[in-house]
Design an enzyme around this catalytic site. Structure first.
Site, PDB file in Angstrom:
ATOM      1  N   ASN A   1      12.236 -63.681  -6.255  1.00  0.00           N
ATOM      2  CA  ASN A   1      12.036 -62.550  -7.154  1.00  0.00           C
ATOM      3  C   ASN A   1      12.789 -61.342  -6.599  1.00  0.00           C
ATOM      4  OD1 ASN A   1      10.397 -63.552  -9.285  1.00  0.00           O
ATOM      5  ND2 ASN A   1       8.649 -63.615  -7.885  1.00  0.00           N
TER       6      ASN A   1
ATOM      7  N   ALA B   1      15.680 -59.056  -6.500  1.00  0.00           N
ATOM      8  CA  ALA B   1      16.743 -58.724  -7.457  1.00  0.00           C
ATOM      9  C   ALA B   1      18.120 -58.693  -6.788  1.00  0.00           C
ATOM     10  CB  ALA B   1      16.444 -57.383  -8.111  1.00  0.00           C
ATOM     11  N   HIS B   2      18.163 -58.251  -5.517  1.00  0.00           N
ATOM     12  CA  HIS B   2      19.448 -58.205  -4.797  1.00  0.00           C
ATOM     13  C   HIS B   2      20.014 -59.611  -4.630  1.00  0.00           C
ATOM     14  CE1 HIS B   2      19.900 -54.041  -3.583  1.00  0.00           C
ATOM     15  NE2 HIS B   2      18.604 -54.015  -3.357  1.00  0.00           N
TER      16      HIS B   2
ATOM     17  N   ASP C   1      16.607 -69.664   2.478  1.00  0.00           N
ATOM     18  CA  ASP C   1      15.927 -68.950   3.547  1.00  0.00           C
ATOM     19  C   ASP C   1      17.009 -68.446   4.482  1.00  0.00           C
ATOM     20  OD1 ASP C   1      13.455 -67.961   4.405  1.00  0.00           O
ATOM     21  OD2 ASP C   1      13.440 -69.338   6.085  1.00  0.00           O
TER      22      ASP C   1
ATOM     23  N   PHE D   1      20.597 -54.747   1.310  1.00  0.00           N
ATOM     24  CA  PHE D   1      19.179 -54.690   1.663  1.00  0.00           C
ATOM     25  C   PHE D   1      18.988 -55.216   3.087  1.00  0.00           C
ATOM     26  CE2 PHE D   1      17.874 -59.210   1.447  1.00  0.00           C
ATOM     27  CZ  PHE D   1      19.012 -59.764   0.866  1.00  0.00           C
ATOM     28  N   GLY D   2      17.726 -55.197   3.518  1.00  0.00           N
ATOM     29  CA  GLY D   2      17.373 -55.811   4.810  1.00  0.00           C
ATOM     30  C   GLY D   2      18.148 -55.215   5.974  1.00  0.00           C
ATOM     31  N   TYR D   3      18.742 -56.092   6.772  1.00  0.00           N
ATOM     32  CA  TYR D   3      19.446 -55.669   7.985  1.00  0.00           C
ATOM     33  C   TYR D   3      20.892 -55.238   7.704  1.00  0.00           C
ATOM     34  CZ  TYR D   3      15.521 -58.002  10.319  1.00  0.00           C
ATOM     35  OH  TYR D   3      14.265 -58.372  10.740  1.00  0.00           O
TER      36      TYR D   3
HETATM   37  P1  IMP Z   1      14.539 -64.511   3.225  1.00  0.00           P
HETATM   38  O1  IMP Z   1      13.426 -65.249   3.864  1.00  0.00           O
HETATM   39  O2  IMP Z   1      15.683 -65.358   2.879  1.00  0.00           O
HETATM   40  O3  IMP Z   1      14.084 -63.629   2.101  1.00  0.00           O
HETATM   41  O4  IMP Z   1      15.131 -63.519   4.299  1.00  0.00           O
HETATM   42  C1  IMP Z   1      14.354 -63.052   5.369  1.00  0.00           C
HETATM   43  C2  IMP Z   1      14.747 -61.660   5.735  1.00  0.00           C
HETATM   44  O5  IMP Z   1      16.079 -61.654   6.230  1.00  0.00           O
HETATM   45  C3  IMP Z   1      14.710 -60.621   4.618  1.00  0.00           C
HETATM   46  O6  IMP Z   1      13.453 -60.030   4.468  1.00  0.00           O
HETATM   47  C4  IMP Z   1      15.719 -59.612   5.100  1.00  0.00           C
HETATM   48  O7  IMP Z   1      15.123 -58.751   6.024  1.00  0.00           O
HETATM   49  C5  IMP Z   1      16.722 -60.466   5.839  1.00  0.00           C
HETATM   50  N1  IMP Z   1      17.875 -60.794   4.999  1.00  0.00           N
HETATM   51  C6  IMP Z   1      18.040 -61.887   4.212  1.00  0.00           C
HETATM   52  N2  IMP Z   1      19.235 -61.843   3.621  1.00  0.00           N
HETATM   53  C7  IMP Z   1      19.827 -60.701   4.038  1.00  0.00           C
HETATM   54  C8  IMP Z   1      21.083 -60.088   3.753  1.00  0.00           C
HETATM   55  O8  IMP Z   1      21.925 -60.573   2.993  1.00  0.00           O
HETATM   56  N3  IMP Z   1      21.316 -58.915   4.368  1.00  0.00           N
HETATM   57  C9  IMP Z   1      20.437 -58.337   5.230  1.00  0.00           C
HETATM   58  N4  IMP Z   1      19.249 -58.845   5.508  1.00  0.00           N
HETATM   59  C10 IMP Z   1      18.950 -60.031   4.925  1.00  0.00           C
END
Ligand code: IMP
Length: 193
Positions: free
Chosen positions: A8, A10-11, A68, A148-150
């Site tokens: 869910n 959006a990015h 993931d 987003f994220g890192y």
């Molecule tokens: P997820 O379990 O795939 O949603 O990713 C786990 C975590 O990794 C996320 O909450 C982000 O903090 C980080 N993350 C995932 N993809 C990216 C990205 O493309 N750029 C930066 N951080 C990311």
């Protein structure tokens, strides 16, 4: 071709849509009535991608895929890795995660890191995994507001700006997720030919 993407976010959705192209109609979790958080109890990215894809397949019977992603920092022995989302807190607090990462790396000269994305695809009950990796370094401070994220801390190999300073197209062309989705497209073209 209709396929459920187990997210869910959006990015992520727009990043994956851009790489996948027009041939596929991506449906989100909300659109198939899955509103609860899918448990990510695995010890590895591979396990979690698989758990998420199977969860969706078991409830909908639809072809689907789940990703993931983890940020693996060399000087931290591969952390935060599979715990990237919940590094600083129980929630997805990007700002707190970035602050914690900078603190852990305070005074550390080895800033080598990589993003790794694993995608589990389930088509007609058969599961296939693909992966994408991008190497880079962790910056000394945050820069940029895209993504987003890192992203504000990650400078990919061969570049001198962070992912958060790049356009979505530029990030997609070299990112872990972009590369994993490119592999996914190859598999989809084969299975749906
Ligand atoms: P997820 O379990 O795939 O949603 O990713 C786990 C975590 O990794 C996320 O909450 C982000 O903090 C980080 N993350 C995932 N993809 C990216 C990205 O493309 N750029 C930066 N951080 C990311």
């Amino acid at each position: 071709m209709k396929i459920v993407f187990a997210t869910n976010n959006a990015h992520k959705l727009s990043e994956v849509k851009a790489v996948l192209g027009d041939g596929y109609e991506l449906v989100t979790l909300k659109e198939v009535g899955i509103t609860e958080d899918i448990p990510e109890t695995g010890d590895t990215l591979d396990e979690n991608a698989s758990l998420k894809a199977r969860y969706v397949y078991e409830r909908t019977g639809l072809d689907c895929f789940a990703d993931d992603t983890g940020l693996e920092v060399e000087a931290l022995g591969g952390a935060p890795g599979v715990r990237s989302a919940r590094y600083a807190t129980d929630g997805h607090d990007f700002a707190a995660n970035n602050r914690k990462l900078l603190k852990e790396l305070d005074g550390v000269t080895n800033r080598e890191a990589r993003f790794r994305t694993v995608i589990s695809l389930i088509v007609a009950g058969e599961e296939i995994q693909v992966e994408g990796v991008v190497n880079g370094v962790i910056a000394l401070s945050e820069s940029g507001s895209e993504g987003f994220g890192y992203d504000p801390l990650f400078i990919p190999e061969g570049k001198d700006v962070t992912f958060a300073e790049m356009s979505a197209d530029e990030k997609n062309s070299i990112s872990h997720r972009g590369r994993a989705v490119a592999e996914l497209v190859k598999v989809l073209h084969k299975v749906y030919k």
